[in-house]
Design a protein around this motif. Structure first.
Motif, PDB file in Angstrom:
ATOM      1  N   LEU A   1      57.259  42.577  38.737  1.00  0.00           N
ATOM      2  CA  LEU A   1      56.503  41.324  38.745  1.00  0.00           C
ATOM      3  C   LEU A   1      55.021  41.632  38.531  1.00  0.00           C
ATOM      4  CD1 LEU A   1      57.075  38.266  39.211  1.00  0.00           C
ATOM      5  CD2 LEU A   1      56.295  38.613  41.549  1.00  0.00           C
TER       6      LEU A   1
ATOM      7  N   LEU B   1      51.240  41.210  38.166  1.00  0.00           N
ATOM      8  CA  LEU B   1      50.355  40.152  38.638  1.00  0.00           C
ATOM      9  C   LEU B   1      49.079  40.030  37.813  1.00  0.00           C
ATOM     10  CD1 LEU B   1      50.585  40.425  42.543  1.00  0.00           C
ATOM     11  CD2 LEU B   1      51.998  39.150  40.934  1.00  0.00           C
TER      12      LEU B   1
ATOM     13  N   LEU C   1      51.631  46.234  43.893  1.00  0.00           N
ATOM     14  CA  LEU C   1      51.270  44.938  43.329  1.00  0.00           C
ATOM     15  C   LEU C   1      49.767  44.672  43.368  1.00  0.00           C
ATOM     16  CD1 LEU C   1      54.190  42.951  44.985  1.00  0.00           C
ATOM     17  CD2 LEU C   1      54.016  43.602  42.568  1.00  0.00           C
TER      18      LEU C   1
ATOM     19  N   ASN D   1      68.491  38.751  37.899  1.00  0.00           N
ATOM     20  CA  ASN D   1      68.268  37.499  38.637  1.00  0.00           C
ATOM     21  C   ASN D   1      69.491  37.033  39.438  1.00  0.00           C
ATOM     22  OD1 ASN D   1      65.596  37.255  37.811  1.00  0.00           O
ATOM     23  ND2 ASN D   1      66.139  36.100  35.956  1.00  0.00           N
TER      24      ASN D   1
ATOM     25  N   ALA E   1      62.595  36.484  44.787  1.00  0.00           N
ATOM     26  CA  ALA E   1      61.700  37.498  44.222  1.00  0.00           C
ATOM     27  C   ALA E   1      62.465  38.814  44.112  1.00  0.00           C
ATOM     28  CB  ALA E   1      60.462  37.670  45.100  1.00  0.00           C
ATOM     29  N   PRO E   2      61.983  39.755  43.288  1.00  0.00           N
ATOM     30  CA  PRO E   2      62.662  41.048  43.180  1.00  0.00           C
ATOM     31  C   PRO E   2      62.838  41.697  44.552  1.00  0.00           C
ATOM     32  CG  PRO E   2      60.996  40.836  41.482  1.00  0.00           C
ATOM     33  CD  PRO E   2      60.816  39.661  42.395  1.00  0.00           C
TER      34      PRO E   2
ATOM     35  N   PHE F   1      56.470  40.616  47.503  1.00  0.00           N
ATOM     36  CA  PHE F   1      56.174  40.113  46.151  1.00  0.00           C
ATOM     37  C   PHE F   1      55.565  38.721  46.234  1.00  0.00           C
ATOM     38  CE2 PHE F   1      59.047  43.511  44.987  1.00  0.00           C
ATOM     39  CZ  PHE F   1      58.585  43.938  43.756  1.00  0.00           C
TER      40      PHE F   1
ATOM     41  N   VAL G   1      51.753  37.387  45.312  1.00  0.00           N
ATOM     42  CA  VAL G   1      51.526  36.249  44.407  1.00  0.00           C
ATOM     43  C   VAL G   1      50.640  35.206  45.077  1.00  0.00           C
ATOM     44  CG1 VAL G   1      52.627  34.290  43.266  1.00  0.00           C
ATOM     45  CG2 VAL G   1      53.624  36.568  43.050  1.00  0.00           C
TER      46      VAL G   1
ATOM     47  N   LYS H   1      62.840  31.624  41.227  1.00  0.00           N
ATOM     48  CA  LYS H   1      62.107  32.889  41.234  1.00  0.00           C
ATOM     49  C   LYS H   1      60.610  32.626  41.059  1.00  0.00           C
ATOM     50  CE  LYS H   1      62.037  37.406  38.944  1.00  0.00           C
ATOM     51  NZ  LYS H   1      62.645  38.218  37.843  1.00  0.00           N
TER      52      LYS H   1
ATOM     53  N   ARG I   1      56.719  32.799  40.162  1.00  0.00           N
ATOM     54  CA  ARG I   1      55.950  33.240  39.001  1.00  0.00           C
ATOM     55  C   ARG I   1      54.481  33.339  39.408  1.00  0.00           C
ATOM     56  NH1 ARG I   1      58.474  29.065  34.542  1.00  0.00           N
ATOM     57  NH2 ARG I   1      60.214  30.343  33.844  1.00  0.00           N
TER      58      ARG I   1
ATOM     59  N   TYR J   1      51.529  30.532  34.033  1.00  0.00           N
ATOM     60  CA  TYR J   1      52.532  31.322  34.741  1.00  0.00           C
ATOM     61  C   TYR J   1      53.250  32.274  33.800  1.00  0.00           C
ATOM     62  CZ  TYR J   1      51.570  28.224  38.532  1.00  0.00           C
ATOM     63  OH  TYR J   1      50.914  27.551  39.518  1.00  0.00           O
ATOM     64  N   SER J   2      53.424  33.494  34.250  1.00  0.00           N
ATOM     65  CA  SER J   2      54.107  34.513  33.457  1.00  0.00           C
ATOM     66  C   SER J   2      55.586  34.200  33.356  1.00  0.00           C
ATOM     67  CB  SER J   2      53.912  35.891  34.095  1.00  0.00           C
ATOM     68  OG  SER J   2      52.541  36.172  34.218  1.00  0.00           O
TER      69      SER J   2
END
Length: 504
Positions: A241, A243, A308, A408, A424-425, A450, A454, A491, A493, A502-503
């Motif tokens: 993920l 950031l 992260l 996922n 989240a992962p 994670f 975020v 999930k 983002r 947002y990614s």
């Protein structure tokens, strides 16, 4: 006083002649002595019982709770009866003329006072509450003495917790309640009071209000999965993920974590800005495995591994200790004190990769943090689809996080429920091993950081409530449309550093 009709006996001896009178007199003298001894013994026992009972009643009347008084009366009564019987017999045989009424009550009362003595820290236990396999009365021993409530939740058997105002604390003290420890809190104008179970009953007896306020000292656990596997085959955090928060922006962030202590000498954490504080009782072993892994996901940085937010400031509150049975455990008391400390450090986010039973006390503290504008993020739990809600994740003011793998798919051990906010992962995540090197870990414990990262990265742009609203709106929906029991809103983002983009 017991008296025999000696005049009548003397007259009887004179009427039967001098020789017979002497014989009868000797026999009667022995009989009189025996009866005097028996009579005095019985009279002394009665008098001792009455005197000791009156004295003990005066001592016990100073106690507030009737339950404690009854226990004390029973213990004292047994001691008085045993001592009075043996001492009265000995004194009567030695001399029927001694004034035993004065000496025996004093001895009996001294024994009763010894029976009633309790230390201020509550480390001495009543015999009926002692655990057969634990002879040690130290504080450390009490932190491994567990009991189970009606819902199957574990707690520390002889420990209770109470949150009171300074005025209420004085009221308890005036009424004779003794405490293990009191702590003035930074996050609220109240005092955390730690009591043993017996004195908690006294506090409950003073006011009905305290009956619900007195909390069991529940215990909590990590939310990691099965045995870890060796890296580098795991999912690297910054790849799972990305950031993309600039270093100068990261340095403004303050992230708190309530976990085990952290091995700050690990190669991935040596350059990290970590402030640590332990809230574990003295004499208990403090593990580092779980906390080191979570810290590395957040702040790790070396040639092989990047977390992260490696440039953010991390505040580590250690609450876990190792029990003889092999599990790592955190008490409710240590967790709320850790939360209070993190609020005082003015962190932006608090990560709680742990779970356990619900408690009004715990809810009060996470609500207090939320009211200060601090986002509290917690692992949703690893109980499986049919598990009960896990706390603190299930509180409305807390962001609950479940775990997904690289495809996922939800982690097979993750808890389900209407309290889940984001996925989240959290499966096969590469992390720092506390004894050196790296390992792959799974569980909602490792998904929570994670979301914490975020949220921290987005707080420079939006206030917590507005930020969470945006994250919900733009989460990647993985399950049933809108919010569901497995993935929550979907999930998470991250927010782009320049604008609300947002990614994918």
């Amino acid at each position: 006083m017991f008296i025999l009709p000696l005049v009548a006996l003397t007259a009887y001896g004179q009427s039967n002649g001098n020789g017979n009178a002497r014989g009868v007199g000797k026999g009667l003298d022995k009989q009189v002595e025996r009866q005097v001894a028996r009579g005095v013994e019985k009279n002394v026992e009665k008098q001792v019982g009455r005197n000791a009972e009156k004295q003990v009643d005066r001592n016990v009347s100073q106690q507030v709770a009737s339950k404690v008084s009854k226990k004390a009366d029973t213990s004292v009564s047994k001691t008085v009866n045993a001592n009075a019987s043996s001492r009265a017999t000995e004194k009567a045989n030695n001399s029927a003329k001694n004034n035993m009424e004065k000496t025996l009550p004093d001895a009996a009362i001294a024994n009763s006072n010894r029976d009633k003595t309790k230390t201020n820290k509550g480390q001495e236990k009543k015999a009926e509450k002692a655990v057969p396999h634990q002879e040690d009365s130290t504080a450390a021993a009490e932190f491994v003495d567990f009991a189970v409530d009606d819902d199957g939740s574990r707690y520390l058997r002889n420990q209770r917790v109470l949150l009171v105002s300074p005025e209420k604390l004085q009221e308890l003290q005036r009424n004779g309640v003794t405490f293990r420890k009191t702590t003035q809190l930074s996050s609220m104008k109240k005092i955390l009071v730690e009591l043993d179970a017996e004195n908690a009953e006294v506090a409950s007896g003073i006011s009905r209000k305290y009956r619900k306020a007195v909390a069991l000292n529940y215990v909590y656990s990590y939310q990691d999965g099965g045995p870890a596997t060796a890296s580098p085959q795991g999912w690297l955090p910054n790849e799972a993920l990305p950031l993309n928060v600039p270093p100068d922006q990261q340095r403004k962030l303050r992230i708190g974590m309530v976990d085990s202590t952290v091995n700050t000498q690990h190669s991935s954490l040596r350059r990290a800005s970590i402030t640590s504080e332990s809230f574990v009782a003295e004499g208990l072993a403090t593990p580092q495995t779980h906390g080191t892994a979570v810290a590395s996901v957040l702040s790790g940085d070396d040639a092989m591994f990047i977390g992260l937010l490696p440039d953010a400031s991390l505040y580590s509150a250690g609450v876990f200790y190792s029990s003889p049975e092999g599990s790592d455990t955190a008490s409710l008391t240590s967790i709320v004190l850790a939360l209070d400390w993190l609020v005082a450090q003015q962190v932006d986010v608090i990560n709680m990769s742990l779970a356990g039973p619900g408690s009004m006390l715990l809810e009060d503290f996470v609500n207090a943090a939320s009211a200060r504008g601090i986002a509290v993020v917690a692992a949703a739990g690893n109980g499986g689809p049919g598990a009960k809600p896990a706390y603190p994740a299930a509180y409305p003011s807390v962001v609950a996080v479940t775990a997904v793998d690289e495809n996922n798919r939800v982690y097979y051990r993750a808890s389900h429920g209407d309290y889940i906010d984001f996925a989240a992962p959290g499966v096969n995540i590469a992390s720092a091993a506390s004894n050196g090197g790296y390992r792959n870990v799974s569980g909602t414990s490792y998904a929570a950081p994670f979301v914490s990262a975020v949220v921290a990265g987005g707080l420079s742009k939006l206030q917590p409530k507005a930020l969470l609203k945006e994250l919900r709106k733009h989460a990647q929906d993985l399950g049933e449309p809108k919010r569901d029991l497995v993935y929550g809103y979907g999930k998470v983002r991250p927010i782009n550093e320049d604008r609300l983009v947002y990614s994918e």
